[in-house]
Write a protein that holds these residues in place. Structure first.
Motif, PDB file in Angstrom:
ATOM      1  N   GLY A 118       0.736  -1.113   0.042  1.00  0.00           N
ATOM      2  CA  GLY A 118      -0.043   0.251  -0.012  1.00  0.00           C
ATOM      3  C   GLY A 118       0.992   1.132  -0.077  1.00  0.00           C
ATOM      4  O   GLY A 118       0.676   2.203  -0.630  1.00  0.00           O
ATOM      5  N   ASP A 119       1.853   1.155   0.734  1.00  0.00           N
ATOM      6  CA  ASP A 119       2.717   2.504   0.849  1.00  0.00           C
ATOM      7  C   ASP A 119       4.094   2.542   0.179  1.00  0.00           C
ATOM      8  O   ASP A 119       4.746   3.278   0.533  1.00  0.00           O
ATOM      9  N   PHE A 120       4.237   1.373  -0.337  1.00  0.00           N
ATOM     10  CA  PHE A 120       5.642   1.345  -0.917  1.00  0.00           C
ATOM     11  C   PHE A 120       5.474   0.663  -2.341  1.00  0.00           C
ATOM     12  O   PHE A 120       4.693  -0.250  -2.408  1.00  0.00           O
ATOM     13  N   GLY A 121       5.964   1.235  -3.469  1.00  0.00           N
ATOM     14  CA  GLY A 121       5.944   0.767  -5.000  1.00  0.00           C
ATOM     15  C   GLY A 121       5.507  -0.559  -5.436  1.00  0.00           C
ATOM     16  O   GLY A 121       4.833  -1.242  -4.963  1.00  0.00           O
ATOM     17  N   ASN A 122       6.020  -0.804  -6.593  1.00  0.00           N
ATOM     18  CA  ASN A 122       5.232  -1.706  -7.317  1.00  0.00           C
ATOM     19  C   ASN A 122       6.340  -2.723  -8.205  1.00  0.00           C
ATOM     20  O   ASN A 122       5.953  -3.702  -8.576  1.00  0.00           O
ATOM     21  N   THR A 123       7.750  -2.380  -8.052  1.00  0.00           N
ATOM     22  CA  THR A 123       8.663  -3.183  -8.925  1.00  0.00           C
ATOM     23  C   THR A 123       9.160  -4.243  -8.063  1.00  0.00           C
ATOM     24  O   THR A 123      10.172  -4.850  -8.621  1.00  0.00           O
ATOM     25  N   ALA A 124       9.044  -4.423  -6.897  1.00  0.00           N
ATOM     26  CA  ALA A 124       9.776  -5.393  -5.776  1.00  0.00           C
ATOM     27  C   ALA A 124       8.888  -6.088  -5.195  1.00  0.00           C
ATOM     28  O   ALA A 124       7.846  -5.995  -5.009  1.00  0.00           O
ATOM     29  N   ASP A 125       9.621  -7.274  -4.558  1.00  0.00           N
ATOM     30  CA  ASP A 125       8.951  -7.869  -3.550  1.00  0.00           C
ATOM     31  C   ASP A 125       8.884  -7.127  -2.251  1.00  0.00           C
ATOM     32  O   ASP A 125       9.687  -6.431  -2.097  1.00  0.00           O
ATOM     33  N   ALA A 126       7.630  -7.367  -1.618  1.00  0.00           N
ATOM     34  CA  ALA A 126       7.399  -6.681  -0.503  1.00  0.00           C
ATOM     35  C   ALA A 126       7.575  -7.538   1.051  1.00  0.00           C
ATOM     36  O   ALA A 126       7.019  -8.634   0.775  1.00  0.00           O
ATOM     37  N   CYS A 127       8.130  -7.001   1.864  1.00  0.00           N
ATOM     38  CA  CYS A 127       7.998  -7.733   3.273  1.00  0.00           C
ATOM     39  C   CYS A 127       6.756  -7.894   3.899  1.00  0.00           C
ATOM     40  O   CYS A 127       5.897  -7.037   3.294  1.00  0.00           O
ATOM     41  N   ALA A 128       6.640  -8.890   4.594  1.00  0.00           N
ATOM     42  CA  ALA A 128       5.298  -8.863   5.380  1.00  0.00           C
ATOM     43  C   ALA A 128       4.822  -7.649   6.138  1.00  0.00           C
ATOM     44  O   ALA A 128       3.683  -7.534   6.022  1.00  0.00           O
ATOM     45  N   ASP A 129       5.627  -6.908   6.664  1.00  0.00           N
ATOM     46  CA  ASP A 129       5.233  -5.530   7.309  1.00  0.00           C
ATOM     47  C   ASP A 129       5.356  -4.365   6.402  1.00  0.00           C
ATOM     48  O   ASP A 129       5.292  -3.334   6.962  1.00  0.00           O
ATOM     49  N   GLY A 130       5.490  -4.572   5.129  1.00  0.00           N
ATOM     50  CA  GLY A 130       5.381  -3.527   4.375  1.00  0.00           C
ATOM     51  C   GLY A 130       6.679  -3.097   3.739  1.00  0.00           C
ATOM     52  O   GLY A 130       6.592  -2.183   2.809  1.00  0.00           O
ATOM     53  N   ALA A 131       7.812  -3.489   4.226  1.00  0.00           N
ATOM     54  CA  ALA A 131       8.949  -3.190   3.588  1.00  0.00           C
ATOM     55  C   ALA A 131       9.184  -3.887   2.335  1.00  0.00           C
ATOM     56  O   ALA A 131       8.355  -4.948   1.899  1.00  0.00           O
ATOM     57  N   THR A 132      10.124  -3.361   1.525  1.00  0.00           N
ATOM     58  CA  THR A 132      10.231  -3.768   0.066  1.00  0.00           C
ATOM     59  C   THR A 132      11.623  -4.219  -0.009  1.00  0.00           C
ATOM     60  O   THR A 132      12.695  -3.931   0.448  1.00  0.00           O
ATOM     61  N   VAL A 133      11.600  -5.624  -0.821  1.00  0.00           N
ATOM     62  CA  VAL A 133      12.835  -6.288  -1.036  1.00  0.00           C
ATOM     63  C   VAL A 133      13.406  -6.175  -2.444  1.00  0.00           C
ATOM     64  O   VAL A 133      12.636  -6.223  -3.411  1.00  0.00           O
ATOM     65  N   LEU A 134      14.736  -5.338  -2.642  1.00  0.00           N
ATOM     66  CA  LEU A 134      15.196  -5.414  -4.199  1.00  0.00           C
ATOM     67  C   LEU A 134      16.416  -6.543  -4.354  1.00  0.00           C
ATOM     68  O   LEU A 134      17.327  -6.380  -3.472  1.00  0.00           O
ATOM     69  N   TRP A 135      16.090  -7.243  -5.201  1.00  0.00           N
ATOM     70  CA  TRP A 135      17.163  -8.225  -5.622  1.00  0.00           C
ATOM     71  C   TRP A 135      18.088  -7.564  -6.676  1.00  0.00           C
ATOM     72  O   TRP A 135      17.747  -7.527  -7.597  1.00  0.00           O
ATOM     73  N   VAL A 136      19.304  -7.287  -5.898  1.00  0.00           N
ATOM     74  CA  VAL A 136      20.455  -6.421  -6.695  1.00  0.00           C
ATOM     75  C   VAL A 136      21.685  -7.331  -7.137  1.00  0.00           C
ATOM     76  O   VAL A 136      22.380  -7.836  -6.270  1.00  0.00           O
ATOM     77  N   VAL A 137      21.792  -7.308  -8.546  1.00  0.00           N
ATOM     78  CA  VAL A 137      22.877  -8.313  -8.993  1.00  0.00           C
ATOM     79  C   VAL A 137      24.058  -7.253  -9.159  1.00  0.00           C
ATOM     80  O   VAL A 137      24.080  -6.555  -9.879  1.00  0.00           O
ATOM     81  N   ASN A 138      25.022  -7.459  -8.291  1.00  0.00           N
ATOM     82  CA  ASN A 138      26.225  -6.728  -8.246  1.00  0.00           C
ATOM     83  C   ASN A 138      27.199  -7.231  -9.269  1.00  0.00           C
ATOM     84  O   ASN A 138      27.154  -8.473  -9.719  1.00  0.00           O
ATOM     85  N   LYS A 139      28.357  -6.701  -9.559  1.00  0.00           N
ATOM     86  CA  LYS A 139      29.443  -6.961 -10.390  1.00  0.00           C
ATOM     87  C   LYS A 139      28.713  -7.315 -11.791  1.00  0.00           C
ATOM     88  O   LYS A 139      29.206  -8.445 -12.334  1.00  0.00           O
ATOM     89  N   ALA A 140      27.939  -6.700 -12.362  1.00  0.00           N
ATOM     90  CA  ALA A 140      27.404  -6.747 -13.639  1.00  0.00           C
ATOM     91  C   ALA A 140      28.463  -6.615 -14.591  1.00  0.00           C
ATOM     92  O   ALA A 140      28.392  -7.096 -15.864  1.00  0.00           O
ATOM     93  N   ASP A 141      29.460  -5.780 -14.347  1.00  0.00           N
ATOM     94  CA  ASP A 141      30.758  -5.876 -15.297  1.00  0.00           C
ATOM     95  C   ASP A 141      31.369  -7.239 -15.614  1.00  0.00           C
ATOM     96  O   ASP A 141      32.015  -7.323 -16.726  1.00  0.00           O
ATOM     97  N   ILE A 142      31.272  -8.295 -14.711  1.00  0.00           N
ATOM     98  CA  ILE A 142      31.578  -9.337 -15.087  1.00  0.00           C
ATOM     99  C   ILE A 142      30.558 -10.644 -15.403  1.00  0.00           C
ATOM    100  O   ILE A 142      31.040 -11.788 -15.739  1.00  0.00           O
ATOM    101  N   LEU A 143      29.164 -10.118 -15.439  1.00  0.00           N
ATOM    102  CA  LEU A 143      28.288 -10.988 -15.617  1.00  0.00           C
ATOM    103  C   LEU A 143      27.515 -10.763 -16.802  1.00  0.00           C
ATOM    104  O   LEU A 143      27.184  -9.588 -17.256  1.00  0.00           O
ATOM    105  N   GLU A 144      27.453 -11.959 -17.739  1.00  0.00           N
ATOM    106  CA  GLU A 144      27.006 -11.729 -19.007  1.00  0.00           C
ATOM    107  C   GLU A 144      25.342 -11.241 -18.783  1.00  0.00           C
ATOM    108  O   GLU A 144      24.755 -11.815 -17.937  1.00  0.00           O
ATOM    109  N   SER A 145      24.982 -10.064 -19.499  1.00  0.00           N
ATOM    110  CA  SER A 145      23.608  -9.475 -19.003  1.00  0.00           C
ATOM    111  C   SER A 145      22.645 -10.294 -18.864  1.00  0.00           C
ATOM    112  O   SER A 145      22.298 -11.326 -19.901  1.00  0.00           O
ATOM    113  N   HIS A 146      21.579 -10.272 -17.952  1.00  0.00           N
ATOM    114  CA  HIS A 146      20.472 -10.903 -17.911  1.00  0.00           C
ATOM    115  C   HIS A 146      20.557 -12.467 -17.540  1.00  0.00           C
ATOM    116  O   HIS A 146      19.792 -13.053 -18.004  1.00  0.00           O
ATOM    117  N   LYS A 147      21.644 -13.054 -16.975  1.00  0.00           N
ATOM    118  CA  LYS A 147      21.892 -14.179 -16.634  1.00  0.00           C
ATOM    119  C   LYS A 147      21.349 -14.436 -15.226  1.00  0.00           C
ATOM    120  O   LYS A 147      21.481 -15.518 -14.674  1.00  0.00           O
TER     121      LYS A 147
END
Ligand code: GDP
Length: 492
Positions: free
Chosen positions: A353-382
């Motif tokens: 309700g009070d936090f956006g739409n592109t991420a998973d949300a915690c049970a109490d309303g917090a939002t989880v963003l799954w962030v893949v780091n080191k994209a410079d060494i990862l073939e994109s979208h793998k």
């Protein structure tokens, strides 16, 4: 009516240290006379009109010129404190201030206590308590959202909401009191159905004000963002990239960040509190274990969880995802364990309700963003091959400071910056008073439903009124009785 304070106070209103100008402020009956005794000016200052500005010179007792100053005059009651006030703008030298303070003291002024000008303004009826508190919030504000909240509260919109609510309860209480006075005659002035409707309306309004504290508190203290992930995922590097400076320790040795490191950053008009945590992994020595415990606590307190995934440590990253899911979305994690399908994580988890739409949300309303780091060494979208197809991934390279996706996700998931019309509670004191009023009105509701005596009802109502009144600093219970006689003509 103005409260009479015996003494005249002074303080330096500008911070100590380097600067061009200092402002020394005085308030009290003798403010004009005291300044007059120090400043040589063409117009006698004690006779000067309010809102006027005067050039003058200040001399030391031995006749040496100390400074050339500008003096602003504010006459009671049209001043910040409601009393006569004077502001002396002088050159910002520590020496000049010290000499002037000494002379002001000799002339009869006293050094003000912290907040004493605003306290006088409150006691003189220039502002209510919540407005006085907002002055401090305004001064402390670092982001557009904090500024808006404080400004709205300072300008009185917020107080009106509480005064209005309180007035409704006083009217309600008046009805109950009246019934109480005539109870021996078994007269029922107010029917209980009507009372119940009024109590319910007040409960609903207090409930939504109470609810606004989640947003208000996040805006005022910074939106807590936990950066979690396995050791070496790049958490510290990300924090540094966000801050644009080297702050957290970056190293190749797993477990370097043993405690949490916290930094604030204003993004898009909101203050975020980024918390770099210890890497989440199994084992580790005692200190690291403690750090991990703190990391889990940070997840629990966060409004946004950035789960940083490392393509060079798929197993550790997956374990970390599991832990974040357990902490943030136990229902979804459980349903996933029971084989109810991957999509349930996004569909069932949490209140968005009070936090956006592109991420998973915690049970109490917090939002989880799954962030893949080191994209410079990862073939994109793998990422979905590595970390599972059941999440949406953001790709960043903390090392190369390519973090635009993360900024975009923060923007998409940001809480709204309140508009000027909304009363948003941001003070813990106010929140506690609301909680108290809410519970007391709950008692009133039960008393009405169970047909309990008006005695209990009216006592709870009085307490609820007092609790709400404490927010704006208005705590006169006689008002309840006054309302009875004002609204009803008993003799008729
Ligand atoms: P932490 O333990 O999660 O805080 O990880 P650090 O920030 O200390 O980083 C661990 C290692 O990963 C360091 O050698 C970093 O230079 C490296 N690292 C961090 N971010 C990136 C990135 O975006 N790309 C690459 N290639 N290496 C990175």
């Amino acid at each position: 009516m103005l409260t009479q304070f015996k003494d005249t106070i002074y303080a330096c209103a500008t911070p100590a240290g380097s600067g061009a100008i200092s402002i020394i402020r005085l308030s009290g009956d003798k403010a004009l006379d005291i300044v007059q005794s120090l400043v040589k000016s063409r117009t006698p200052l004690s006779e000067a009109a309010g809102y006027s500005l005067h050039f003058g010179r200040i001399f030391l007792p031995d006749g040496t010129l100390l400074d050339e100053v500008l003096v602003s005059i504010f006459r009671s009651p049209k001043s910040y404190t409601g009393e006569d006030c004077v502001e002396i703008s002088c050159h910002a030298s520590a020496y000049i201030y010290r000499e002037m303070a000494q002379m002001l003291q000799l002339a009869g002024a006293r050094a003000a206590l912290p907040g004493e000008f605003t306290q006088r303004a409150f006691l003189n009826g220039k502002m209510d308590l919540s407005q006085a508190e907002a002055v401090a919030d305004l001064i402390a504000s670092q982001s557009r959202a904090e500024h808006r909240l404080a400004m709205q509260q300072m300008r009185g919109g917020y107080s009106r909401e509480f005064a209005d609510l309180r007035r409704q309860l006083i009217e309600l209480s008046a009805l109950v009191e009246l019934e109480l006075d005539f109870s021996e005659e078994e007269l029922e002035f107010a029917d209980r159905e009507h009372l119940l409707t009024l109590v319910d309306a007040a409960i609903a309004r207090i409930g939504s004000l109470k609810e606004s504290f989640r947003l208000g508190n996040a805006i005022k203290n910074g939106i807590p963002v936990a950066i979690v992930g396995p050791p070496n995922a790049g958490k510290s590097t990300l924090l540094n990239a966000l801050l644009g400076e080297e702050r957290a320790i970056v190293s190749d040795i797993p477990g370097t960040t043993r405690d949490t490191v916290e930094e604030c950053l204003v993004i898009g008009g909101l203050r975020y509190r980024f918390i770099d945590t210890a890497g989440l992994r199994e084992g580790g020595e005692a200190i690291e274990q403690l750090g991990m415990q703190r990391a889990v606590e940070s997840i629990r307190k966060a409004r946004i969880v950035l789960c940083l995934l490392n393509p060079l440590d798929v197993e550790g990253s997956r374990r970390c995802m599991e832990l974040v899911r357990q902490e943030c979305m136990p229902l979804a994690a459980a349903s996933q364990l029971q084989g109810q399908g991957n999509n349930s994580i996004k569909a069932t988890a949490g209140n968005k309700g009070d936090f956006g739409n592109t991420a998973d949300a915690c049970a109490d309303g917090a939002t989880v963003l799954w962030v893949v780091n080191k994209a410079d060494i990862l073939e994109s979208h793998k990422a979905s091959l590595l970390f599972g197809p059941d999440a949406e991934y953001l790709y960043i390279s903390a090392k190369e400071r390519k973090i635009e996706d993360l900024y975009r996700a923060l923007e998409e998931n940001r809480p709204p910056i309140p508009d000027d019309s909304a009363a948003i509670v941001s003070s813990q004191r106010h929140f506690e008073a609301l909680e108290q009023a809410y519970a007391l009105l709950g008692n009133c509701r039960t008393a009405l439903l169970d047909g309990l005596s008006q005695d209990l009802l009216s006592q709870d109502l009085r307490e609820a009124i007092r609790a709400l009144g404490s927010i704006i600093g208005d705590i006169d219970t006689e008002e309840v009785l006054g309302e009875v006689f004002r609204r009803f003509c008993i003799g008729k």
